[in-house]
Design a protein around this motif. Structure first.
Motif, short mmCIF file in Angstrom:
data_model
loop_
_atom_site.label_atom_id
_atom_site.label_comp_id
_atom_site.label_asym_id
_atom_site.label_seq_id
_atom_site.Cartn_x
_atom_site.Cartn_y
_atom_site.Cartn_z
N LEU A 136 0.84 -1.21 0.00
CA LEU A 136 0.00 0.00 0.00
C LEU A 136 0.87 1.26 0.00
CD1 LEU A 136 -2.90 -0.72 2.53
CD2 LEU A 136 -3.04 -0.62 0.06
N LYS A 137 1.99 1.19 0.74
CA LYS A 137 2.90 2.34 0.77
C LYS A 137 3.44 2.60 -0.63
CE LYS A 137 4.53 2.31 5.53
NZ LYS A 137 5.30 1.36 6.35
N ASN A 138 3.85 1.52 -1.31
CA ASN A 138 4.38 1.68 -2.66
C ASN A 138 3.33 2.21 -3.63
OD1 ASN A 138 6.89 0.76 -1.91
ND2 ASN A 138 6.38 -1.38 -2.36
N MET A 139 2.07 1.89 -3.38
CA MET A 139 1.00 2.33 -4.27
C MET A 139 0.45 3.69 -3.85
SD MET A 139 -1.07 -1.27 -4.45
CE MET A 139 -1.82 -1.42 -6.05
N ASN A 140 1.06 4.32 -2.83
CA ASN A 140 0.57 5.59 -2.29
C ASN A 140 -0.88 5.51 -1.81
OD1 ASN A 140 2.81 7.26 -2.41
ND2 ASN A 140 2.55 7.48 -4.64
N LEU A 141 -1.24 4.40 -1.24
CA LEU A 141 -2.61 4.24 -0.77
C LEU A 141 -2.74 4.35 0.76
CD1 LEU A 141 -3.95 1.40 -3.08
CD2 LEU A 141 -4.73 3.76 -2.98
N ILE A 142 -1.60 4.61 1.44
CA ILE A 142 -1.67 4.83 2.88
C ILE A 142 -2.34 6.18 3.12
CG2 ILE A 142 -0.21 5.30 4.93
CD1 ILE A 142 -0.15 2.40 4.26
N ASN A 143 -3.14 6.29 4.18
CA ASN A 143 -3.85 7.53 4.50
C ASN A 143 -4.88 7.92 3.45
OD1 ASN A 143 -2.72 8.21 6.99
ND2 ASN A 143 -0.89 8.97 5.99
N THR A 144 -5.38 6.95 2.67
CA THR A 144 -6.46 7.28 1.74
C THR A 144 -7.68 6.42 2.07
OG1 THR A 144 -5.81 5.58 0.17
CG2 THR A 144 -4.83 7.76 -0.13
N PHE A 145 -8.87 6.98 1.77
CA PHE A 145 -10.10 6.21 1.99
C PHE A 145 -10.08 4.94 1.16
CE2 PHE A 145 -12.11 10.58 2.74
CZ PHE A 145 -11.92 10.48 4.11
N GLY A 147 -7.54 3.21 -0.05
CA GLY A 147 -6.57 2.21 0.40
C GLY A 147 -7.13 1.37 1.54
N THR A 148 -7.64 2.04 2.58
CA THR A 148 -8.19 1.32 3.72
C THR A 148 -9.38 0.46 3.28
OG1 THR A 148 -7.52 3.20 5.07
CG2 THR A 148 -9.01 1.62 6.09
N ASP A 216 -13.79 -1.41 13.58
CA ASP A 216 -12.46 -2.01 13.55
C ASP A 216 -11.36 -1.05 13.96
OD1 ASP A 216 -10.61 -4.06 13.00
OD2 ASP A 216 -10.13 -3.09 11.09
N LEU A 217 -10.35 -1.59 14.63
CA LEU A 217 -9.18 -0.78 15.00
C LEU A 217 -7.94 -1.19 14.22
CD1 LEU A 217 -7.79 1.31 16.91
CD2 LEU A 217 -7.33 -0.59 18.43
N LEU A 218 -7.70 -2.49 14.07
CA LEU A 218 -6.43 -2.97 13.52
C LEU A 218 -6.11 -2.39 12.14
CD1 LEU A 218 -3.92 -4.77 13.52
CD2 LEU A 218 -5.34 -6.67 12.76
N ILE A 219 -7.06 -2.47 11.21
CA ILE A 219 -6.77 -2.03 9.84
C ILE A 219 -6.54 -0.51 9.76
CG2 ILE A 219 -7.72 -1.92 7.48
CD1 ILE A 219 -8.62 -4.85 7.91
N PRO A 220 -7.37 0.33 10.41
CA PRO A 220 -7.02 1.75 10.44
C PRO A 220 -5.66 2.00 11.12
CG PRO A 220 -9.30 1.48 11.07
CD PRO A 220 -8.73 0.10 10.94
N LEU A 221 -5.37 1.23 12.14
CA LEU A 221 -4.12 1.41 12.88
C LEU A 221 -2.90 1.25 11.97
CD1 LEU A 221 -3.09 1.72 15.88
CD2 LEU A 221 -2.98 -0.76 15.96
N ILE A 222 -2.99 0.33 11.00
CA ILE A 222 -1.82 0.10 10.15
C ILE A 222 -1.91 0.80 8.79
CG2 ILE A 222 -1.09 -2.03 11.27
CD1 ILE A 222 -2.57 -3.60 9.21
N THR A 223 -3.12 1.26 8.40
CA THR A 223 -3.22 1.91 7.08
C THR A 223 -3.33 3.43 7.19
OG1 THR A 223 -5.60 1.66 7.03
CG2 THR A 223 -4.33 -0.06 5.94
N THR A 231 -10.08 7.13 11.74
CA THR A 231 -11.48 6.76 11.95
C THR A 231 -11.81 6.97 13.43
OG1 THR A 231 -10.85 4.50 12.46
CG2 THR A 231 -11.38 4.98 10.17
N LEU A 232 -13.06 6.85 13.80
CA LEU A 232 -13.45 7.09 15.20
C LEU A 232 -12.70 6.20 16.20
CD1 LEU A 232 -17.27 7.83 14.87
CD2 LEU A 232 -15.52 9.39 15.68
N PRO A 233 -12.67 4.85 16.00
CA PRO A 233 -11.95 4.03 16.98
C PRO A 233 -10.46 4.38 17.06
CG PRO A 233 -13.35 2.65 15.64
CD PRO A 233 -13.37 4.01 15.02
N LEU A 234 -9.85 4.67 15.91
CA LEU A 234 -8.42 5.00 15.91
C LEU A 234 -8.17 6.32 16.64
CD1 LEU A 234 -5.60 4.23 14.92
CD2 LEU A 234 -6.03 5.54 12.85
N ARG A 235 -9.05 7.30 16.44
CA ARG A 235 -8.91 8.58 17.12
C ARG A 235 -9.11 8.40 18.62
NH1 ARG A 235 -6.75 11.98 18.88
NH2 ARG A 235 -7.21 14.20 19.01
#
Lengths: 283, 297
Positions: A136-145, A147-148, A216-223, A231-235
């Motif tokens: 995802l990092k290589n595809m520039n999809l981190i921090n995008t709706f 990508g997650t 969910d927390l895990l996927i937002p936590l890493i993406t 997202t709300l749980p991550l915040r």
């Protein structure tokens, strides 16, 4: 006469024993939720001294107001909604299309593909996690709706296809034959005949997977690495990390994050319960 | 219909499958295969190249001082949580089935925690278990049982039972609903037939309820096992694996290795071990449960 007396006795037993047990456990189950709700509306010192009651002296809305502002709640809500919306659209449209393709083909190759998807359902997400994030990092999809959402798409799609395929196969094939006689092509048949029939199972999928994605927390936590994209749980996670000593704020934030899903659940409670129970049979 | 039109039809069907297949392939299957492949290399998490190192990563992971503890914790949670959850869920489901009135209210109450985010559940229970101000210890101190006021999440011998309780509070409602849907599917005639034969309620339970519920029991045991093995959010928020490694599980450790201490090659090796572990457990459970189902029917 005797039978009715026995029946009365049985009724009494149910009233005392079964309802008794259920009420006891229901209260135990509700205490943490009650505790959270009232603590969110209490001044810190009263949370410790009067944990399970609330009165005019201890009441405050400042926890909620401050948590709302510090968390930047509207923005986080919007982020959560976008990720939920994109993932669910993807799962429902592409998932139902794939299931339709598999069900209509009735061919060995498609059966193999279906079997392959089913095996994927049982594999843990952790097995793909690390290379997935580097990709995802290589595809520039981190921090995008997108990508997650694609991560949810890849992980949950097989399960969605599984539920849809089971449902489409239960539709009598006479329907298909009739549509064919009328000269209806595969695409038209999907849009006008099959997709509208999938309403119930789509509801079940939204309940089973939509709630999981929203919470969910895990996927937002890493993406997601930027607070503005959280997202709300991550915040909530980082918010509690910074304000851990103020219990009032922690409870306020916790309540705010839970509020949307609790409202929807209590409003559509019958539908949720029915959906989970019918989804359970198909699994 | 001739063969060329049936080929067109198959191609169309394939086109319908394509978007979903591409997403699954790129965003789940390929990374999974990469995990397998890269777990045998010295991959640093960023570079596209890496050197084959054989089983080195697996040796490092297994010989790490925390490995035994992590595996023990994961198995401990499975052995305690799965039977406890299933017995308790079945018990509650039977009560709800028998009362008939207010059934919907009870279902809603028990299912309510399942709607909350595990992040929320983790924080709520962290505060409830807190040594000085948590309501559990407050309660024990108020009724004069000071000896029972423990450091629930800080004491190495109590942290896993406390965590089990929290997971049960969160998960129970879902399993109650699955058992209930199983119970509603049992034909009432079966109970009436055994009643005519004068069966006691215990006999009815053993001879009718349990055998007829076999599929629901199978589903629940497998679902709860998969759920527990891969469980991340709740333990992460509740204890973060602490104190020390006392509540660290395999699933948590993969995250720490991959994203906190930045040792991706070790995270991959552990993920592969988790994957094999999960597959083995599921196969064994399927074998046992299917056999049991067949014996009953």
């Amino acid at each position: 006469m005797k039978i009715s007396a026995q029946k009365q006795l049985h009724k009494l037993k149910i009233l005392l024993v079964n309802h008794g047990i259920l009420i006891l456990f229901a209260c135990l189950f509700l205490i943490p939720i009650w505790y959270t709700i009232i603590s969110a509306f209490k001044l810190d010192r009263f949370i410790f001294t009067q944990p399970l009651s609330i009165n005019a002296a201890s009441f405050t809305v400042s926890n909620i107001v401050r948590a709302f502002r510090i968390m930047n709640y509207p923005r986080m809500f919007f982020n959560s909604m976008m990720i939920l919306g994109i993932s669910c659209l993807m799962l429902i449209i592409f998932g139902s299309m794939a299931a339709y393709g598999i069900a209509m083909a009735r061919h060995k190759f498609f059966e193999r593909m279906y079997g392959f998807f089913i095996i994927l359902i049982t594999l843990p997400f952790q097995l793909a996690m690390v290379p997935l994030i580097s990709m995802l990092k290589n595809m520039n999809l981190i921090n995008t709706f997108l990508g997650t959402s694609l991560v949810y798409g890849g992980f949950y799609m097989s399960f969605v296809i599984f539920l849809y395929t089971g449902f489409i196969r239960s539709i009598p094939s006479e329907l298909e034959d009739a549509a064919r006689v009328d000269g209806c092509g595969l695409l038209k048949m999907y849009i006008y005949i099959y997709f509208p029939l999938l309403k119930t199972i789509t509801g079940v999928i939204l309940i089973l997977r939509g709630v999981a994605i929203w919470n969910d927390l895990l996927i937002p936590l890493i993406t997601i690495t930027r607070t503005a994209n959280a997202t709300l749980p991550l915040r909530l996670m980082s918010f509690v990390g910074s304000y851990y000593t103020s219990w009032g704020l922690v409870f306020g934030g916790t309540l705010l994050v839970s509020l949307p899903i609790l409202c929807i659940f209590l409003l559509l409670q019958r539908f949720f319960v029915k959906g989970i129970m019918s989804g359970a049979i198909k699994q | 219909m001739n063969s060329s039109s049936s080929r067109v039809r198959l191609l169309q069907c394939f086109a319908f499958c394509l978007p979903a297949a591409i997403i699954i392939f790129i965003f789940f299957f390929v990374p999974m295969v990469r995990s397998l492949q890269l777990s045998f290399t010295d991959w640093d998490g960023i570079s596209l190249t890496s050197q084959w190192v054989g089983l080195d990563n697996f040796r490092t992971v297994i010989s790490h001082r925390s490995f035994n503890q992590i595996v023990r914790n994961t198995i401990y949670l499975m052995v305690i949580y799965i039977p406890l959850l299933n017995v308790f869920a079945l018990f509650i489901a039977i009560q709800i089935y028998e009362v008939k009135n207010l059934g919907n209210l009870y279902k809603t109450v028990f299912f309510l925690p399942n709607m909350l985010s595990m992040t929320v559940v983790g924080f709520i229970w962290k505060l409830i278990f807190s040594f000085h101000n948590g309501i559990i210890n407050k309660f024990f101190r108020t009724v004069g049982l000071n000896a029972l006021a423990n450091d629930w999440l800080g004491d190495p011998s109590l942290v896993l039972p406390s965590m089990t309780m929290t997971i049960i509070w969160y998960a129970l409602g879902y399993y109650v609903l699955i058992y209930l849907s199983g119970l509603y599917n049992i034909p009432v005639e079966l109970y009436e037939a055994t009643e005519v034969e004068g069966a006691s309620s215990r006999q009815k339970f053993v001879n009718v309820t349990i055998p007829m519920l076999a599929p629901a029991i199978t589903i629940n045991i497998i679902l709860s096992t998969i759920g527990l093995i891969t469980l991340f959010d709740l333990p992460f928020v509740l204890t973060g694996g602490g104190p020390g490694y006392n509540s660290q599980t395999i699933a948590l450790q993969i995250y720490y290795l991959g994203f906190v201490t930045l040792q991706p090659k070790l995270a991959l090796a552990l993920a592969v071990i988790l994957g094999i572990f999960a597959i083995l457990i599921i196969i064994v459970l399927m074998k046992i449960l299917r056999k049991r189902e067949e014996n009953i029917l």
